[in-house]
Scaffold this active site. Structure first.
Site, PDB file in Angstrom:
ATOM      1  N   CYS A 212      -2.260   4.712  12.135  1.00 33.74           N
ATOM      2  CA  CYS A 212      -2.741   6.084  12.073  1.00 33.74           C
ATOM      3  C   CYS A 212      -3.016   6.527  13.497  1.00 33.74           C
ATOM      4  CB  CYS A 212      -4.043   6.178  11.293  1.00 33.74           C
ATOM      5  SG  CYS A 212      -4.039   5.237   9.775  1.00 33.74           S
TER       6      CYS A 212
ATOM      7  N   LYS B 155      -3.368   2.306  -2.315  1.00 38.12           N
ATOM      8  CA  LYS B 155      -3.016   3.384  -1.390  1.00 38.12           C
ATOM      9  C   LYS B 155      -4.134   3.491  -0.345  1.00 38.12           C
ATOM     10  CE  LYS B 155      -1.189   7.266   0.065  1.00 38.12           C
ATOM     11  NZ  LYS B 155       0.051   7.128   0.826  1.00 38.12           N
TER      12      LYS B 155
ATOM     13  N   GLY C 270      12.372   0.492   3.542  1.00 39.59           N
ATOM     14  CA  GLY C 270      13.462   0.193   2.620  1.00 39.59           C
ATOM     15  C   GLY C 270      14.370  -0.911   3.139  1.00 39.59           C
TER      16      GLY C 270
ATOM     17  N   ILE D 174       4.139  11.258   4.128  1.00 36.43           N
ATOM     18  CA  ILE D 174       3.177  11.636   3.096  1.00 36.43           C
ATOM     19  C   ILE D 174       1.889  12.130   3.756  1.00 36.43           C
ATOM     20  CG2 ILE D 174       1.884  10.838   1.062  1.00 36.43           C
ATOM     21  CD1 ILE D 174       4.958  10.698   0.693  1.00 36.43           C
TER      22      ILE D 174
ATOM     23  N   LEU E 211      -0.889  10.265   4.356  1.00 31.12           N
ATOM     24  CA  LEU E 211      -2.108   9.666   3.802  1.00 31.12           C
ATOM     25  C   LEU E 211      -2.818  10.559   2.784  1.00 31.12           C
ATOM     26  CD1 LEU E 211      -3.774   7.808   6.802  1.00 31.12           C
ATOM     27  CD2 LEU E 211      -2.537   6.843   4.873  1.00 31.12           C
TER      28      LEU E 211
ATOM     29  N   SER F 193       8.914   0.183  -0.963  1.00 28.73           N
ATOM     30  CA  SER F 193       9.765   1.248  -1.482  1.00 28.73           C
ATOM     31  C   SER F 193      10.524   0.873  -2.753  1.00 28.73           C
ATOM     32  CB  SER F 193      10.795   1.645  -0.424  1.00 28.73           C
ATOM     33  OG  SER F 193      10.194   1.814   0.830  1.00 28.73           O
TER      34      SER F 193
ATOM     35  N   ASN G 247       4.015  -2.269   8.623  1.00 31.31           N
ATOM     36  CA  ASN G 247       4.039  -0.910   8.112  1.00 31.31           C
ATOM     37  C   ASN G 247       5.418  -0.317   8.451  1.00 31.31           C
ATOM     38  OD1 ASN G 247       3.129   1.706   7.193  1.00 31.31           O
ATOM     39  ND2 ASN G 247       1.053   1.039   7.681  1.00 31.31           N
TER      40      ASN G 247
ATOM     41  N   SER H 202       0.819  -1.213   0.000  1.00 30.26           N
ATOM     42  CA  SER H 202       0.000   0.000   0.000  1.00 30.26           C
ATOM     43  C   SER H 202       0.853   1.264   0.000  1.00 30.26           C
ATOM     44  CB  SER H 202      -0.894  -0.001   1.235  1.00 30.26           C
ATOM     45  OG  SER H 202      -1.647   1.188   1.279  1.00 30.26           O
TER      46      SER H 202
ATOM     47  N   GLY I 287       8.733  -5.453   4.078  1.00 29.13           N
ATOM     48  CA  GLY I 287       9.768  -4.611   4.672  1.00 29.13           C
ATOM     49  C   GLY I 287      11.105  -4.863   4.013  1.00 29.13           C
TER      50      GLY I 287
END
Ligand SMILES: Cc1cc2nc3c(=O)[nH]c(=O)nc-3n(C[C@H](O)[C@H](O)[C@H](O)COP(=O)(O)OP(=O)(O)OC[C@H]3O[C@@H](n4cnc5c(N)ncnc54)[C@H](O)[C@@H]3O)c2cc1C
Ligand SMILES: Cc1cc2nc3c(=O)[nH]c(=O)nc-3n(C[C@H](O)[C@H](O)[C@H](O)COP(=O)(O)OP(=O)(O)OC[C@H]3O[C@@H](n4cnc5c(N)ncnc54)[C@H](O)[C@@H]3O)c2cc1C
Ligand SMILES: Cc1cc2nc3c(=O)[nH]c(=O)nc-3n(C[C@H](O)[C@H](O)[C@H](O)COP(=O)(O)O)c2cc1C
Ligand SMILES: Cc1cc2nc3c(=O)[nH]c(=O)nc-3n(C[C@H](O)[C@H](O)[C@H](O)COP(=O)(O)O)c2cc1C
Ligand code: FES
Ligand code: FES
Lengths: 306, 252, 306, 252
Positions: free
Chosen positions: A129, A45, A216, A71, A73, A265, A191, A21, A242
């Site tokens: 979040c 996304k 990354g 970013i 969201l 990434s 995440n 995502s 990951g």
């Protein structure tokens, strides 16, 4: 059955390679580079009820073999998503997992209600979040909260539900168990990590919100460690995510216990990476089946010990 | 169509203080439009991880040229690359400058390595368009950096802050007072320069600016290159890098 | 007073640059490359009561911009340390911090008793060791345990005591508070992260003990984030350690709140890195003082927000 | 004294299947003894992070030569480096082979790129010592890889597993039955080869082996290169890489 096919919960994946995502747009963008139907699937996304402009600049910063992003969201909101993305997504011939996010519990449910009607494969709940009703704590940190949200989304949506874990949670095993007991079909691990960069010229944090998401190649060994631990606990199928940048990384994840993987990434560096890795998977698994090698390193290690 | 091609370094030459021209030989991907950019992968290892955005400075068939300045780790590593080494190039990316009309009077304003896409533009329309070029540098650069502007412009003015080249001062001090005669004004350079330039122009519609923002991908998937536009959020890599003067806002 | 001098607790450092435990031998090895008295100080390889052979091979493995190690505290034991290392260490003109480790609480105390007699600057307690009496849990995970060990060592040793935290602890702030209440003078943030690598050719974990310590540039943004958080809590002086490979990394640490830094894995890549960075520190701090810039990014960030 | 010098690549030439000779020009650090090694820093970025240990293959004043095989990421990246690029070299590291006596009969047994330090040895003592050289490869390599052995040995035997070069088979199949005539036996190559060789020798004291182990630093601070010795733990980088046959054990 194809050698590379994998079933996770009620979904079947033609191969274990998904895109993560926020790193593959909503499919269209990557589809310009290759036919994304070749993938096992991809995750859109994260969408929120209302459109979000996202965070101020800078939004991305490089560290060593890793990146920090803030970013925030940015997305066009649920309505635009339904209007502009869903028609394309519904026509695809691969698994489309829609990632949902919110600032309040209720927002997750609202989105779930609407997505119930869409022809998509499943939902991925993004719990990294801040919960505005809960003092800004990430939803994903608290097992009880994870359980509650997952259970409600599962009940509402009538489709497979995955939960994407945040490495900020102190009790990862506990959170995974909460997902299982709430009816989630898989955990996505992970995440981004919370990280910090200081702009040494300006002598202040690079990002306006101070911390940012770290991803990354740099994070791979840490994520892999949790995949191993979760596999040992045998809670739910694991979707590893990951730091995957090449095919051997995928093997490491599968052998450590991931049923599927998501590439994040690395898409930025090479938009064709998904296609390339799918081909390498097909090549490598000519005799053996992916499903027979999930977690194989656990078995091999025990045998060595004896 | 966007391609990832392997470029072999023909030369990587220092042409000024911290400024280099990189020439790469690679498969000819066909027409590239002025203003478009490439994402260069500097290393085979994963550090630095991201590609670096660079405007096309010039292209001749299978020869690609970039003009770049060393500002950080990535460009520093790039500057140490030698003839024969390979660099992966993702291109062409982004939109391009508007189509220019035959004999149109176009004012070109460039600052530093921001002249790169402008050089491509001037080469693309050479002899068809009346270019009036004003470019400035902080210090000395070799003539090959600006020779095309010199050859293909009706008027050519160059300045440098340390007076090592042309007039002494910032280039905006030397552009014509009256900008009404130009059908288009095209500029690229430091954000401060663009902002001041914009203030000088009444008719924003004829201005086209090439903007820079930190980029994660260069093709629209990471959303890191957002800048506030007049009516909506703009993403430099796919909505730009070229924007009409009516779209941009400067206030960050 | 020199611009680069820093006081932490009862110790004065001629500059904020130290070398980390296990990455600079016991001083002699690096002293072959440059005069280590130029450093603010260095921390010896962790010593244990008894000699330890360490773990089986492989002991080191590379990941992306990071390394995994499983040395297993190889060291010659306390007696040999006293005999072969202390005479050299006592003659140095820089701060020598001796790192101590054990498998049982009592071992820390035993070492502390002996070190009391030595002319060394202080003790760093390495708590990233499995507690054999406590089911193999790392000592450093449990605030109560940290408090107990620290307090006893502080009482025994009569010298400044630092505690090196493990990022595996779930409540870093809590552990740091435990160190303060036990009389520790600083926290060292961090020891290595727990990571995993799979040998995809052999399909088993690279390391015999499965998990290994992850260090190097890859971990920097995560460690830096904790330095920031600890600084906000204002508990104890912070010694930053993790992924420092050049001078700007040092600035990031200092601006984020570290009073001192330790350079670890980077010594392997460049044995002169300590000397190089000290010179860069001296160069950069010509007008300003290091001590005035510790944590400056917090102030600058607030000012931006207002 | 150990130094960190910058080497500029003179050539980086493929001389066999996955095998390369790297020639670097750098400051002359003076005498290096046979068996010593260097740690090469492959990238300017931090990935890969660690240096790679490589034996000196040859040295002529300020020209340094390495013979290497591509086995993983680091050597793969190295193989793509071109003339003019710079690589940082930490050297000389480790101990060296024992001093050889005038006219001594020395048996050299080398496998694959393990011949690198042996080549240095042979060059060092050329014409002073009677070398009997037996080296094997898995497949074809250019003559420049072994020409020094050929020129400076009393007897020279080469084999390859695919018969593309010399005899067909592993080199241990071709070494003399009777090893009593040699005053010293010096070997470097795959661990399996060393182990079998050791079994063939009664008098372990005359054998010297150059060992390999994963290295973090190359100069004794990381403790990652430990191997079990007869009486104590050995660290290949500082106690070795050359060990007497009486010290080593094979059983992992
Ligand atoms: C469309 C476009 C075209 C460009 N064309 C040129 C050109 O022709 N010549 C030239 O010299 N420069 C150009 N730039 C700027 C150039 O991309 C940056 O100077 C370069 O990426 C800096 O990399 P670094 O590693 O040296 O700097 P660092 O600051 O170390 O880079 C860290 C990260 O920030 C990004 N970054 C830093 N500065 C910029 C910037 N100004 N714009 C975008 N990303 C940045 C880098 O890409 C990298 O991801 C262009 C930028 C854009 C967006
Ligand atoms: C004293 C010494 C001398 C050597 N001389 C030569 C030589 O002249 N020519 C040659 O081709 N090779 C030589 N080697 C082996 C060479 O160092 C490795 O093949 C190389 O480091 C592999 O790097 P990689 O990144 O391609 O492999 P990867 O497997 O990706 O490397 C990962 C890590 O493991 C280490 N590593 C992997 N294999 C070895 C190994 N066999 N020995 C030591 N470290 C290893 C690497 O250095 C790196 O840190 C020597 C090794 C030692 C210890
Ligand atoms: C720029 C960027 C944007 C991201 N956006 C999202 C998002 O919207 N939702 C989400 O669940 N994860 C998001 N992620 C996290 C990734 O999906 C992934 O979990 C993480 O990057 C780790 O994988 P990687 O190391 O392969 O990148 C984002 C990551 C990046 C780098
Ligand atoms: C090979 C190796 C050995 C180490 N040995 C020790 C040790 O004995 N005691 C200790 O407290 N930390 C030890 N560490 C951890 C380092 O001191 C440091 O905390 C860690 O590597 C993070 O810093 P870095 O990223 O700069 O390497 C070791 C690290 C490495 C890589
Ligand atoms: S750079 Fe990634 S969206 Fe623009
Ligand atoms: S390689 Fe570091 S001690 Fe030998």
């Amino acid at each position: 059955m194809s050698k590379v096919q994998v079933k996770v919960g009620s979904l079947t994946f033609k191969n274990p390679i998904l895109l993560a995502s926020g790193t593959c747009g909503n499919g269209k963008e990557i589809n310009k580079f290759y036919n994304i139907n070749i993938l096992g699937g991809f995750v859109t996304k994260s969408i929120t009820i209302n459109p979000r402009e996202g965070n101020p600049n800078p939004r991305i910063w490089e560290s060593y073999a890793g990146i920090l992003n803030s970013i925030g969201l940015e997305n066009a909101g649920l309505d635009k998503f339904l209007e502009e993305e869903i028609p394309f997504l519904e026509k695809l011939n691969t698994n489309v997992i829609v990632s949902i996010a919110g600032e309040k519990k209720e927002e997750y449910y609202e989105i779930a209600r609407v997505l119930r009607e869409c022809k998509i494969s499943g939902i991925e709940i993004n719990l990294s979040c801040p919960n505005v009703e809960g003092g800004g704590m990430l939803f994903g940190i608290d097992s009880e909260m994870v359980k509650e949200i997952t259970k409600n989304v599962v009940n509402i949506v009538d489709k497979p539900v995955w939960v994407k874990l945040t490495p900020q949670a102190k009790d990862i095993i506990g959170v995974a168990k909460a997902v299982r007991s709430a009816g989630g079909e898989a955990v996505v691990v992970f995440n981004t990590f919370l990280g910090l960069a200081i702009d040494w010229k300006k002598r202040e944090p690079v990002f306006k919100r101070i911390f940012a998401g770290y991803s990354g190649p740099a994070i791979k060994p840490i994520v892999l460690r949790y995949v191993w631990e979760l596999y040992e606990e045998n809670i739910l199928p694991i979707v590893g995510c990951g730091g995957i940048v090449n095919f051997t990384d995928v093997l490491e994840y599968i052998f450590a216990g991931a049923s599927l993987v998501q590439i994040g990434s690395a898409n930025f560096r090479d938009p064709w990476i998904g296609e390339k890795i799918v081909k390498e998977v097909q090549n490598y698994f000519k005799e053996e089946k992916v499903v027979d090698l999930i977690g194989i390193a656990h078995k091999n290690h025990e045998e060595v010990d004896k | 169509m966007v391609k990832d091609i392997v470029g072999e370094i023909v030369f990587n030459k220092k042409v000024g203080n911290n400024i280099y021209i990189l020439s790469l030989e690679a498969e000819d991907v066909g027409e590239i439009y002025p203003g478009q950019f490439a994402m260069l992968r500097i290393e085979n290892g994963y550090d630095p991880f991201l590609r670096r955005p660079m405007s096309l400075f010039k292209k001749n068939g299978n020869k690609y040229y970039f003009l770049y300045q060393v500002v950080g780790r990535g460009t520093e590593i790039l500057s140490r690359k030698r003839e024969g080494e390979e660099i992966s190039i993702l291109l062409p990316l982004g939109n391009s400058f508007p189509k220019l009309k035959e004999r149109e009077n176009v004012l070109i304003v460039g600052g530093g390595v921001g002249i790169a896409p402008l050089n491509f533009l001037v080469n693309f329309y050479k002899d068809q368009v009346n270019f009036y070029t004003f470019i400035g540098f902080s210090s000395f650069v070799l003539e090959e950096v600006y020779v095309d502007f010199k050859n293909y412009s009706r008027e050519f003015v160059i300045s440098s802050e340390d007076s090592s080249l042309g007039y002494k001062g910032k280039i905006l001090d030397f552009i014509p007072e009256n900008l009404d005669n130009f059908e288009k004004i095209i500029s690229c350079g430091p954000s401060k320069m663009l902002e001041i330039l914009m203030k000088k122009v009444k008719d924003k519609e004829k201005v086209y600016l090439s903007l820079e923002e930190r980029m994660g991908c260069g093709f629209g998937i990471c959303l890191s290159c957002a800048v506030r536009g007049k009516n909506r959020l703009l993403h430099v890599c796919k909505d730009g890098p070229v924007f009409c003067g009516t779209e941009v806002v400067f206030n960050e």
